[in-house]
Design a protein around this motif. Structure first.
Motif, PDB file in Angstrom:
ATOM      1  N   VAL A  52       0.843  -1.208   0.000  1.00 49.48           N
ATOM      2  CA  VAL A  52       0.000   0.000   0.000  1.00 49.48           C
ATOM      3  C   VAL A  52       0.869   1.245   0.000  1.00 49.48           C
ATOM      4  O   VAL A  52       0.650   2.177  -0.790  1.00 49.48           O
ATOM      5  N   LEU A  53       1.869   1.293   0.869  1.00 45.00           N
ATOM      6  CA  LEU A  53       2.716   2.480   0.965  1.00 45.00           C
ATOM      7  C   LEU A  53       3.523   2.699  -0.308  1.00 45.00           C
ATOM      8  O   LEU A  53       3.705   3.842  -0.748  1.00 45.00           O
ATOM      9  N   THR A  54       3.979   1.624  -0.934  1.00 45.03           N
ATOM     10  CA  THR A  54       4.709   1.747  -2.202  1.00 45.03           C
ATOM     11  C   THR A  54       3.808   2.311  -3.289  1.00 45.03           C
ATOM     12  O   THR A  54       4.217   3.200  -4.044  1.00 45.03           O
ATOM     13  N   GLU A  55       2.579   1.827  -3.348  1.00 41.47           N
ATOM     14  CA  GLU A  55       1.649   2.327  -4.365  1.00 41.47           C
ATOM     15  C   GLU A  55       1.314   3.801  -4.135  1.00 41.47           C
ATOM     16  O   GLU A  55       1.263   4.590  -5.078  1.00 41.47           O
ATOM     17  N   LEU A  56       1.123   4.189  -2.887  1.00 48.64           N
ATOM     18  CA  LEU A  56       0.852   5.597  -2.594  1.00 48.64           C
ATOM     19  C   LEU A  56       2.065   6.465  -2.911  1.00 48.64           C
ATOM     20  O   LEU A  56       1.925   7.569  -3.455  1.00 48.64           O
ATOM     21  N   THR A  57       3.259   5.976  -2.608  1.00 49.19           N
ATOM     22  CA  THR A  57       4.479   6.722  -2.924  1.00 49.19           C
ATOM     23  C   THR A  57       4.585   6.958  -4.420  1.00 49.19           C
ATOM     24  O   THR A  57       4.860   8.077  -4.866  1.00 49.19           O
ATOM     25  N   ARG A  58       4.347   5.932  -5.207  1.00 48.11           N
ATOM     26  CA  ARG A  58       4.394   6.080  -6.672  1.00 48.11           C
ATOM     27  C   ARG A  58       3.384   7.115  -7.147  1.00 48.11           C
ATOM     28  O   ARG A  58       3.662   7.895  -8.052  1.00 48.11           O
ATOM     29  N   HIS A  59       2.217   7.116  -6.524  1.00 46.36           N
ATOM     30  CA  HIS A  59       1.185   8.067  -6.932  1.00 46.36           C
ATOM     31  C   HIS A  59       1.609   9.501  -6.597  1.00 46.36           C
ATOM     32  O   HIS A  59       1.486  10.397  -7.430  1.00 46.36           O
ATOM     33  N   PHE A  60       2.123   9.725  -5.400  1.00 44.87           N
ATOM     34  CA  PHE A  60       2.619  11.056  -5.035  1.00 44.87           C
ATOM     35  C   PHE A  60       3.744  11.488  -5.985  1.00 44.87           C
ATOM     36  O   PHE A  60       3.803  12.639  -6.400  1.00 44.87           O
ATOM     37  N   GLU A  61       4.641  10.571  -6.319  1.00 47.64           N
ATOM     38  CA  GLU A  61       5.748  10.888  -7.227  1.00 47.64           C
ATOM     39  C   GLU A  61       5.239  11.250  -8.613  1.00 47.64           C
ATOM     40  O   GLU A  61       5.744  12.181  -9.250  1.00 47.64           O
ATOM     41  N   LYS A  62       4.233  10.528  -9.086  1.00 50.70           N
ATOM     42  CA  LYS A  62       3.656  10.818 -10.405  1.00 50.70           C
ATOM     43  C   LYS A  62       3.063  12.220 -10.412  1.00 50.70           C
ATOM     44  O   LYS A  62       3.275  12.994 -11.345  1.00 50.70           O
ATOM     45  N   LEU A  63       2.352  12.573  -9.363  1.00 51.03           N
ATOM     46  CA  LEU A  63       1.775  13.907  -9.272  1.00 51.03           C
ATOM     47  C   LEU A  63       2.865  14.967  -9.138  1.00 51.03           C
ATOM     48  O   LEU A  63       2.792  16.026  -9.763  1.00 51.03           O
ATOM     49  N   GLY A  64       3.880  14.680  -8.344  1.00 56.30           N
ATOM     50  CA  GLY A  64       4.985  15.616  -8.160  1.00 56.30           C
ATOM     51  C   GLY A  64       5.715  15.924  -9.454  1.00 56.30           C
ATOM     52  O   GLY A  64       6.261  17.027  -9.632  1.00 56.30           O
ATOM     53  N   ALA A  65       5.700  14.978 -10.377  1.00 52.12           N
ATOM     54  CA  ALA A  65       6.364  15.191 -11.674  1.00 52.12           C
ATOM     55  C   ALA A  65       5.680  16.287 -12.486  1.00 52.12           C
ATOM     56  O   ALA A  65       6.258  16.796 -13.439  1.00 52.12           O
ATOM     57  N   THR A  66       4.456  16.696 -12.106  1.00 52.99           N
ATOM     58  CA  THR A  66       3.752  17.756 -12.831  1.00 52.99           C
ATOM     59  C   THR A  66       4.095  19.144 -12.298  1.00 52.99           C
ATOM     60  O   THR A  66       3.657  20.136 -12.873  1.00 52.99           O
ATOM     61  N   LEU A  67       4.857  19.214 -11.205  1.00 51.17           N
ATOM     62  CA  LEU A  67       5.248  20.512 -10.667  1.00 51.17           C
ATOM     63  C   LEU A  67       6.231  21.200 -11.607  1.00 51.17           C
ATOM     64  O   LEU A  67       6.956  20.537 -12.358  1.00 51.17           O
ATOM     65  N   PRO A  68       6.283  22.529 -11.562  1.00 57.89           N
ATOM     66  CA  PRO A  68       7.237  23.258 -12.419  1.00 57.89           C
ATOM     67  C   PRO A  68       8.683  22.845 -12.145  1.00 57.89           C
ATOM     68  O   PRO A  68       9.027  22.427 -11.033  1.00 57.89           O
ATOM     69  N   ALA A  69       9.518  23.011 -13.143  1.00 57.11           N
ATOM     70  CA  ALA A  69      10.940  22.670 -13.027  1.00 57.11           C
ATOM     71  C   ALA A  69      11.566  23.445 -11.869  1.00 57.11           C
ATOM     72  O   ALA A  69      11.236  24.607 -11.638  1.00 57.11           O
ATOM     73  N   GLY A  70      12.445  22.787 -11.146  1.00 56.73           N
ATOM     74  CA  GLY A  70      13.139  23.419 -10.028  1.00 56.73           C
ATOM     75  C   GLY A  70      12.427  23.285  -8.697  1.00 56.73           C
ATOM     76  O   GLY A  70      12.975  23.657  -7.671  1.00 56.73           O
ATOM     77  N   GLN A  71      11.198  22.757  -8.716  1.00 57.38           N
ATOM     78  CA  GLN A  71      10.470  22.593  -7.469  1.00 57.38           C
ATOM     79  C   GLN A  71      10.639  21.176  -6.935  1.00 57.38           C
ATOM     80  O   GLN A  71      10.663  20.224  -7.700  1.00 57.38           O
ATOM     81  N   GLN A  72      10.769  21.090  -5.614  1.00 53.27           N
ATOM     82  CA  GLN A  72      10.871  19.790  -4.956  1.00 53.27           C
ATOM     83  C   GLN A  72       9.813  19.736  -3.861  1.00 53.27           C
ATOM     84  O   GLN A  72       9.638  20.681  -3.103  1.00 53.27           O
ATOM     85  N   LEU A  73       9.117  18.596  -3.796  1.00 50.79           N
ATOM     86  CA  LEU A  73       8.048  18.391  -2.831  1.00 50.79           C
ATOM     87  C   LEU A  73       8.472  17.315  -1.839  1.00 50.79           C
ATOM     88  O   LEU A  73       8.893  16.232  -2.237  1.00 50.79           O
ATOM     89  N   LYS A  74       8.353  17.642  -0.555  1.00 48.07           N
ATOM     90  CA  LYS A  74       8.648  16.685   0.505  1.00 48.07           C
ATOM     91  C   LYS A  74       7.369  16.476   1.302  1.00 48.07           C
ATOM     92  O   LYS A  74       6.792  17.434   1.826  1.00 48.07           O
ATOM     93  N   ILE A  75       6.929  15.215   1.370  1.00 46.52           N
ATOM     94  CA  ILE A  75       5.686  14.871   2.038  1.00 46.52           C
ATOM     95  C   ILE A  75       5.974  13.914   3.187  1.00 46.52           C
ATOM     96  O   ILE A  75       6.735  12.956   3.019  1.00 46.52           O
ATOM     97  N   VAL A  76       5.351  14.179   4.337  1.00 46.31           N
ATOM     98  CA  VAL A  76       5.406  13.259   5.467  1.00 46.31           C
ATOM     99  C   VAL A  76       3.966  12.827   5.738  1.00 46.31           C
ATOM    100  O   VAL A  76       3.126  13.658   6.092  1.00 46.31           O
ATOM    101  N   VAL A  77       3.698  11.546   5.545  1.00 41.27           N
ATOM    102  CA  VAL A  77       2.362  11.004   5.795  1.00 41.27           C
ATOM    103  C   VAL A  77       2.321  10.565   7.250  1.00 41.27           C
ATOM    104  O   VAL A  77       3.141   9.764   7.693  1.00 41.27           O
ATOM    105  N   LYS A  78       1.343  11.117   7.982  1.00 46.00           N
ATOM    106  CA  LYS A  78       1.254  10.869   9.425  1.00 46.00           C
ATOM    107  C   LYS A  78       0.229   9.800   9.791  1.00 46.00           C
ATOM    108  O   LYS A  78       0.352   9.155  10.831  1.00 46.00           O
TER     109      LYS A  78
END
Length: 172
Positions: A52-78
């Motif tokens: 489950v966590l691997t699948e969610l990580t892949r999904h967050f990464e896929k969405l993060g790839a749509t951010l503008p160049a030079g941006q980095q997203l750090k997510i902590v799931v609680k």
């Protein structure tokens, strides 16, 4: 015959190049899970929890790839509470989740930091929740695991980072 082999080789090269580009683009997103063994509703079985966590990580990464160049997203799931409830009477090799539309909606608690070229440009805590998860149109196939959670994450991501949902839908 030689022409067919060339086409196959070219197609393979294109696929390899696109996979490499995706992997590189996805690297702008970092996902960490804070005490996943204590999450409200993710399997106690370590292997199933990791899936489950691997699948969610892949999904967050896929969405993060749509951010503008030079941006980095750090997510902590609680915390995570998946849609539906496991029914112990229906236990099989794969747990069966029963969706009633009652108090079993998906919820995810997280915090994030968005950086542009190493400088923080946004951060927040977020409580994702979709009480009407069974009534919404869902672009994810009915057989796709975590389809309700992914839809909920897509909605949050589009709103939080001002990215049109249609753009996220095309990146699947």
């Amino acid at each position: 015959m030689k022409k067919e082999i060339r086409r196959l080789l070219l197609a393979g090269a294109v696929l390899l190049a696109s996979n490499g580009a995706w992997a590189q683009a996805a690297s702008n997103t970092e996902v960490r899970y804070d005490k996943p063994e204590q999450f409200m509703d993710v399997s106690f079985d370590q292997h199933k929890r990791e899936e489950v966590l691997t699948e969610l990580t892949r999904h967050f990464e896929k969405l993060g790839a749509t951010l503008p160049a030079g941006q980095q997203l750090k997510i902590v799931v609680k915390d995570i509470d998946l849609a539906g409830r496991e029914n112990p009477a229906l236990r099989t090799a794969n747990d069966i989740r029963v969706m009633t539309g009652g108090a079993d909606w998906p919820r995810i608690s997280l915090s994030y930091v968005l950086e542009q070229d190493g400088k923080v440009i946004g951060s927040a805590d977020a409580q994702l929740s979709d009480m009407a998860y069974l009534t919404h149109m869902n672009r994810y196939a009915s057989g796709e695991r975590l389809r309700y959670e992914k839809r909920m994450i897509d909605e949050w991501f589009a709103k939080a980072f001002n990215i049109p949902l249609s753009r996220l839908n095309r990146s699947s």
